[in-house]
Design an enzyme around this catalytic site. Structure first.
Site, short mmCIF file in Angstrom:
data_model
loop_
_atom_site.label_atom_id
_atom_site.label_comp_id
_atom_site.label_asym_id
_atom_site.label_seq_id
_atom_site.Cartn_x
_atom_site.Cartn_y
_atom_site.Cartn_z
N GLY A 45 0.80 -1.22 0.00
CA GLY A 45 0.00 0.00 0.00
C GLY A 45 0.82 1.27 0.00
N ARG A 330 9.18 -24.08 3.80
CA ARG A 330 8.49 -23.98 5.08
C ARG A 330 7.49 -25.11 5.31
NH1 ARG A 330 7.58 -17.41 5.21
NH2 ARG A 330 9.73 -16.92 5.81
#
Length: 635
Positions: A45, A330
């Site tokens: 953003g 992961r």
């Protein structure tokens, strides 16, 4: 509705360059006539707002924090990937593309991932120019370290504070545009609805979190940069304020939600210590560069780590995956930590932990060397646990971290609502079923700095400059509906707190839709969530009023959204009858590894809202022209 990715034709390496040339442009004099709303001021953003304002657009930026600097992007620790090949160890744009596609278990769109790898090189230059203090080698060049899912060193880092430093760079660019009057900042303001007019996104409705006022804001386009939905699990590495309401309200207005079952479990988190916790603490994956993961070979071994001799230790990741060792992706590291704990070989009081041991690194390079690279992480661990990780191994266990699913977007980052875009973790586009470490920061900044400034122009060039007033009936309708929802929540006056419901939902999701899933468990979860949601709307207790600072009310409408989103996640997990990346269905495995079904499930699942609890599945078929679909192996 047929999903059109709008990925350009042609050679993979030339797609983005050709696409940029073929897009329509808005001339500089006309840019100042267009208003753009940016919701969220994290890396995606802040970089998008600063870049669009620099181009000349009028930007309104919204965040629920008191300052953009408090966006959750600051919590990212370990680094940001880029294909600069500074180490001369064989890296390239194509290798980063391939590692990302493979790491995501071949469930991402090729064109988007290759573009991400291409612009990664520019991100580092941009951030260095902004003054981001990346680590440097003795000769002054930027340093790199390796990360899970890769056999090269491509991760740029600023000690264990990379996210914070990158956000400060983006925030400085944003602050400059605020000072120039091109960005109007709305802090402590939460978006609660998207307003569409004639089928296009033309604004948002917000709640002022200080006064409680419901307000409308119009624009020519809306950008959602609001992060992921990991807090549906209650306990996660996300800040407690992180929520999914902006994306979920957009979904209810017609934006398709893609792959919601793809959630990432991070392998190196400080284990749960009791019911008092409201969140979990992430320890950077970069620690797996020099820390070795192990457990005792025998179940029920309660001796302190220092009393367990070397030949009675199981370095299980190094044993099972010799090519990658502790640097497997992961999802692989997390599942294997769960397996050894399920076998009774976990450590610590709860036995839900494994050791992350730096003894060899300290012996090899000295405590000062380790402190220089990881000192702030070691300090954080010591403050939280009261243990000295220089003298004894850290204890870690997987925890919910990132969400690969999100709003469906095309190659231009536009959702199925024209004029509504989704950037960063808010969209689904780049990581497939599993995100490689250090790629979240890369995607957020790529979308904000280098993608949306081009693609939004193509849309706005065909838009009239005429503004829509917030007195329009659609804004009034949305405001009225939100006020009615607030009143309904407050008037329930039940006997259970919002946190109780959130915790119960989180336990259902973790138990049945967490590190592993089964058809039986998912069906049970769907039933339990529906019952919990019905009880929520009868018995939730909210104090105060809607026209004031009311944190409990904030939590309530966010948890109401989580209760619906949780069911959507379960539906998606039930539908996907395969294992891939972070989505591990117990029925579909071989030797504990994920077993994909490319013949039936090589697609993006995009869910359309049809009413509470009612959805329709749309599919975007994934076409792989540049990589061969193989069973993912890190052995």
């Amino acid at each position: 509705m047929k999903l059109e990715s709008k990925a350009p034709e042609g050679l993979l390496a030339e797609k983005w360059a050709k696409h940029k040339f073929n897009m329509k442009l808005v001339n500089p004099a006309n840019k100042r006539k267009y208003d753009v709303i940016v919701v969220g001021t994290g890396l995606a953003g802040a970089s998008a707002a600063a870049s669009l304002a620099e181009l000349g657009y009028n930007v309104k930026a919204f965040c629920y924090q008191d300052s953009p600097r408090r966006a959750h992007s600051i919590a990212a620790q370990g680094g940001i990937n880029a294909a600069k090949n500074y180490q001369n160890d064989g890296d390239s744009v194509y290798r980063l593309f391939y590692d990302t596609i493979k790491g995501g278990d071949y469930r991402a769109r090729e064109a988007n991932v290759y573009r991400l790898a291409q612009v990664s090189v520019n991100i580092i230059d941009q951030c260095v120019a902004q003054g981001v203090p990346f680590a440097r080698e003795y000769g002054g060049l930027l340093d790199n370290r390796s990360f899970g899912g890769s056999q090269v060193s491509r991760t740029f880092y600023a000690r264990g504070q990379t996210g914070q430093q990158l956000l400060l760079g983006a925030y400085s660019a944003l602050s400059r545009q605020i000072a120039n009057g091109k960005v109007t900042m709305y802090p402590r303001t939460e978006m609660l609805d998207v307003v569409t007019i004639d089928g296009k996104a033309r604004g948002i409705v917000t709640r002022n979190l200080v006064t409680g006022a419901i307000e409308s804001h119009s624009a020519h386009a809306v950008l959602l940069c609001t992060g992921g939905y990991g807090n549906v699990f209650f306990l996660s590495t996300n800040a407690m304020g992180c929520n999914a309401s902006a994306a979920f309200r957009a979904y209810r207005k017609g934006a398709f939600f893609s792959n919601p079952c793809y959630t990432q479990i991070h392998p190196t988190c400080i284990p749960v210590s009791g019911d008092h916790q409201s969140k979990l603490t992430l320890m950077s994956e970069s620690l797996r560069n020099d820390g070795r993961v192990w457990v005792p070979k025998k179940a029920g071994d309660n001796r302190p780590a220092s009393q367990i001799p070397e030949d009675e230790r199981d370095y299980f990741l190094e044993r099972k995956y010799p090519s990658f060792g502790n640097l497997v992706p992961r999802d692989v590291a997390s599942r294997n930590a769960k397996y050894v704990c399920d076998e009774g070989r976990g450590v610590g009081e709860t036995k839900l932990a494994v050791y992350l041991d730096f003894a060899d690194a300290i012996k090899r390079n000295g405590e000062g060397w380790v402190s220089a690279k990881y000192g702030n992480l070691f300090d954080m661990y010591a403050k939280i646990t009261g243990e000295n990780p220089y003298k004894q191994p850290m204890r870690i266990y997987p925890a919910v971290h990132y969400t690969m699913g999100g709003l469906w977007v095309d190659y231009n980052l536009m959702t199925t609502i024209p004029g509504l875009y989704a950037l960063g973790e808010c969209n689904f586009s780049d990581h497939g079923a599993n995100r490689l470490g250090a790629s979240a920061l890369m995607q957020g900044l790529a979308d904000g700095y280098f993608v949306i400034p081009y693609t939004i122009g193509d849309y706005l060039a065909g838009m009239p400059v005429t503004k829509v007033e917030t007195s329009h009936p659609e804004f009034q309708k949305a405001e009225k509906a939100l006020k009615e929802q607030m009143t309904k929540l407050i008037n329930i006056k039940g006997n259970k707190t919002v946190d109780q419901y959130h915790r119960e939902l989180g336990k259902i999701m973790w138990d049945q839709c967490g590190m592993s899933r089964s058809a039986e468990g998912l069906k049970l979860a769907k039933k339990q969530i529906r019952e919990l949601r019905a009880d929520f709307w009868k018995n939730v207790k909210i104090l105060g009023t809607d026209e004031e600072l009311n944190i409990t009310l904030e939590k309530a409408y966010r948890v109401a959204d989580f209760l619906e989103l949780g069911e959507l996640m379960v539906d998606d997990a039930l539908n996907r009858e395969e294992s891939c990346g972070g989505h591990f269905r117990e029925e579909y495995q071989y030797d504990g590894e994920a077993k994909r079904n490319d013949d039936e499930f090589a697609y993006v699942a995009a869910w359309e809202y049809k009413g509470e609890g009612e959805t329709q599945l749309h599919k975007e078929e994934l076409v792989f022209e540049n990589v061969k679909l193989t069973q993912r192996s890190y052995k």
